[in-house]
Write a protein that holds these residues in place. Sequence first.
Motif, mmCIF file in Angstrom:
data_model
loop_
_atom_site.group_PDB
_atom_site.id
_atom_site.type_symbol
_atom_site.label_atom_id
_atom_site.label_comp_id
_atom_site.label_asym_id
_atom_site.label_seq_id
_atom_site.Cartn_x
_atom_site.Cartn_y
_atom_site.Cartn_z
ATOM 1 N N PRO A 79 -16.184 -59.366 -35.154
ATOM 2 C CA PRO A 79 -16.763 -58.467 -33.714
ATOM 3 C C PRO A 79 -17.182 -57.609 -33.677
ATOM 4 O O PRO A 79 -18.144 -56.302 -34.761
ATOM 5 N N TYR A 80 -19.002 -57.390 -33.462
ATOM 6 C CA TYR A 80 -20.153 -56.219 -33.598
ATOM 7 C C TYR A 80 -19.007 -55.489 -31.973
ATOM 8 O O TYR A 80 -19.250 -55.935 -30.595
ATOM 9 N N VAL A 81 -19.462 -53.827 -32.680
ATOM 10 C CA VAL A 81 -18.523 -53.253 -31.947
ATOM 11 C C VAL A 81 -19.804 -52.141 -31.215
ATOM 12 O O VAL A 81 -20.553 -51.704 -32.353
ATOM 13 N N ILE A 82 -20.182 -51.976 -30.163
ATOM 14 C CA ILE A 82 -21.113 -51.314 -29.666
ATOM 15 C C ILE A 82 -20.733 -50.090 -28.807
ATOM 16 O O ILE A 82 -19.587 -49.954 -28.026
ATOM 17 N N ALA A 83 -20.041 -48.793 -29.229
ATOM 18 C CA ALA A 83 -20.278 -47.339 -28.731
ATOM 19 C C ALA A 83 -21.353 -46.815 -27.473
ATOM 20 O O ALA A 83 -22.563 -46.924 -27.695
ATOM 21 N N GLU A 84 -20.476 -47.422 -26.691
ATOM 22 C CA GLU A 84 -21.457 -46.392 -25.123
ATOM 23 C C GLU A 84 -21.433 -45.546 -24.781
ATOM 24 O O GLU A 84 -19.983 -44.906 -24.983
ATOM 25 N N THR A 114 -23.772 -40.095 -34.878
ATOM 26 C CA THR A 114 -23.092 -40.042 -35.733
ATOM 27 C C THR A 114 -21.378 -40.355 -36.069
ATOM 28 O O THR A 114 -21.108 -40.901 -36.880
ATOM 29 N N GLU A 115 -20.788 -39.928 -35.379
ATOM 30 C CA GLU A 115 -19.750 -40.242 -34.979
ATOM 31 C C GLU A 115 -19.159 -41.522 -34.869
ATOM 32 O O GLU A 115 -18.213 -42.350 -35.274
ATOM 33 N N ALA A 116 -19.851 -42.365 -33.894
ATOM 34 C CA ALA A 116 -20.222 -44.336 -33.765
ATOM 35 C C ALA A 116 -20.304 -44.651 -34.711
ATOM 36 O O ALA A 116 -19.148 -45.029 -35.930
ATOM 37 N N ARG A 117 -21.292 -44.271 -36.082
ATOM 38 C CA ARG A 117 -21.506 -44.856 -37.346
ATOM 39 C C ARG A 117 -20.447 -44.226 -37.757
ATOM 40 O O ARG A 117 -19.504 -45.631 -38.976
ATOM 41 N N ARG A 118 -19.643 -43.163 -38.218
ATOM 42 C CA ARG A 118 -18.824 -43.102 -38.667
ATOM 43 C C ARG A 118 -17.270 -43.918 -38.689
ATOM 44 O O ARG A 118 -16.666 -44.224 -39.494
ATOM 45 N N ALA A 119 -16.970 -43.796 -36.811
ATOM 46 C CA ALA A 119 -16.096 -44.866 -36.410
ATOM 47 C C ALA A 119 -16.309 -46.315 -37.100
ATOM 48 O O ALA A 119 -15.450 -46.415 -36.847
ATOM 49 N N GLY A 120 -16.857 -47.284 -37.539
ATOM 50 C CA GLY A 120 -17.481 -48.430 -37.803
ATOM 51 C C GLY A 120 -18.209 -49.124 -37.061
ATOM 52 O O GLY A 120 -18.021 -50.547 -36.920
ATOM 53 N N ALA A 121 -18.705 -48.444 -35.520
ATOM 54 C CA ALA A 121 -19.500 -49.024 -34.656
ATOM 55 C C ALA A 121 -20.463 -49.811 -35.093
ATOM 56 O O ALA A 121 -20.967 -49.041 -36.548
ATOM 57 N N ASP A 122 -20.580 -50.858 -35.026
ATOM 58 C CA ASP A 122 -22.213 -51.861 -35.236
ATOM 59 C C ASP A 122 -23.458 -51.137 -33.841
ATOM 60 O O ASP A 122 -24.915 -51.295 -35.007
ATOM 61 N N VAL A 150 -17.504 -44.226 -25.486
ATOM 62 C CA VAL A 150 -17.080 -42.991 -26.488
ATOM 63 C C VAL A 150 -17.583 -41.867 -26.411
ATOM 64 O O VAL A 150 -18.317 -41.344 -25.445
ATOM 65 N N THR A 151 -16.358 -40.927 -26.586
ATOM 66 C CA THR A 151 -17.244 -39.782 -26.217
ATOM 67 C C THR A 151 -16.523 -39.177 -27.296
ATOM 68 O O THR A 151 -15.546 -38.956 -27.679
ATOM 69 N N LEU A 152 -17.092 -37.506 -27.282
ATOM 70 C CA LEU A 152 -17.267 -36.431 -28.196
ATOM 71 C C LEU A 152 -15.653 -35.806 -28.184
ATOM 72 O O LEU A 152 -14.339 -35.234 -28.452
ATOM 73 N N ASP A 153 -15.125 -35.645 -26.269
ATOM 74 C CA ASP A 153 -13.920 -34.748 -25.442
ATOM 75 C C ASP A 153 -14.021 -35.767 -24.929
ATOM 76 O O ASP A 153 -14.569 -35.479 -23.802
ATOM 77 N N PHE A 172 -12.801 -42.103 -19.059
ATOM 78 C CA PHE A 172 -12.112 -42.846 -19.861
ATOM 79 C C PHE A 172 -13.269 -44.126 -20.606
ATOM 80 O O PHE A 172 -12.662 -44.967 -21.323
ATOM 81 N N SER A 173 -13.779 -42.916 -21.451
ATOM 82 C CA SER A 173 -14.156 -43.247 -22.805
ATOM 83 C C SER A 173 -13.437 -43.242 -23.797
ATOM 84 O O SER A 173 -11.939 -41.988 -23.817
ATOM 85 N N LEU A 174 -13.116 -43.118 -25.617
ATOM 86 C CA LEU A 174 -12.950 -42.979 -26.325
ATOM 87 C C LEU A 174 -13.089 -42.588 -26.790
ATOM 88 O O LEU A 174 -14.439 -41.555 -27.123
ATOM 89 N N GLU A 175 -11.924 -41.137 -28.040
ATOM 90 C CA GLU A 175 -12.413 -40.325 -28.592
ATOM 91 C C GLU A 175 -13.082 -41.233 -29.783
ATOM 92 O O GLU A 175 -12.533 -41.888 -30.135
ATOM 93 N N PRO A 176 -13.760 -40.288 -30.986
ATOM 94 C CA PRO A 176 -13.809 -41.139 -31.621
ATOM 95 C C PRO A 176 -12.744 -41.673 -32.414
ATOM 96 O O PRO A 176 -13.572 -42.914 -33.760
ATOM 97 N N THR A 177 -11.805 -40.880 -33.285
ATOM 98 C CA THR A 177 -10.729 -41.486 -34.263
ATOM 99 C C THR A 177 -10.326 -42.856 -33.176
ATOM 100 O O THR A 177 -9.679 -44.056 -33.759
#
Length: 349
Positions: free
Chosen positions: A16-21, A38-46, A237-240, A250-255
């Motif tokens: 699956p192709y994961v997109i961090a919005e 940077t955090e999206a890349r570290r988390a493995g998003a495409d 995705v959000t930092l906080d 309603f967003s995910l944090e990097p972890t």
Amino acid sequence: MRITIDGRAIGQDAPPYVIAEVSANHNGSLEAALRLITEARRAGADAVKIQTYRPGTITLDRSTPDFVIQGGLWDGHRLFDLYEQAQTPWDWHPRLFEHARSEGITLFSSPFDTTAIDFLDELGTPAFKIASFEAVDLPLIRYAASKGKPLIISTGMADAEEIGEAVAAAREAGCLELALLHCVSGYPAPATDFNLATIPDMRERFGTVVGLSDHSLENTTAISAVSLGAALIEKHVTLDRAGGGPDDSFSLEPTELASLTAAARTAWSSLGHIDYGRKSSEQGNVQFRRSLYFVTDLPEGSEITAEALRSVRPGHGLPPKFFDAIVGRRLIRPAKDGTPVTWDHVGGP
């Protein structure tokens, strides 16, 4: 069916192709936007997705009731003020694309008018994403499709007829690589609203790659969608999450994004193909299956009775299905208590 974005094949036969919005989650800070990439890349998003508009290209600067939000997450906000706060400044875009390239992650955007499409095209965006609220804007879809890039359309609030119209508009304008995202445009959206069974139907009905744009507060819905054939997963995705921005809550944090990317790919890898054979991880455990054993000493020539046999673990003897075939046969050699039954005891099947 598959599409390719920035060299990455996307379809049911690929992870699956994961997109961090990112959306508005930079909260007006370029540094935060760069860090989110940077955090999206570290988390493995495409990929990372942003939004490209100016307040005046998405709404009107008005204070009449039509232009003031009533209820929900943004109750009381003027649309113009909300979009002014949430926009990603256009002068950031070159830096964001450059940073994504340096990080080795794909960046593309949702344009909201033709000027945004032209701007993104000049920046070399590898794809366009049409947001759910714009899925009924067929002229916008046609113009984006005319650029010859892969096109992703979110379908929140659109019924089957409207989705069909959007697909037709994209195809008629020359789109060769099209994906639809099943979406519930609630912020957040409860899992019970998703009706994920729509995903395989959407793929068959519209003949496109299909994924999920997920606004739920957890990852279960997205992971479940993978098992139904979702080839793309989009999550905010959000930092906080407590950062106070329009979309933070309603967003995910990097972890959490990292957990999603890993779990989605595990779910995909578990699908595999139709296979009733013995798996590699089972080989060492074959010995623990049940089989037939003698439970008494019997001399050569004895008739084997039911009482002389037991179906037990381990699996070194004949399978239990041969119980009736063994009972009543005569031994051609002695049998000892606690030894496995073999065809050699009775001269063959």
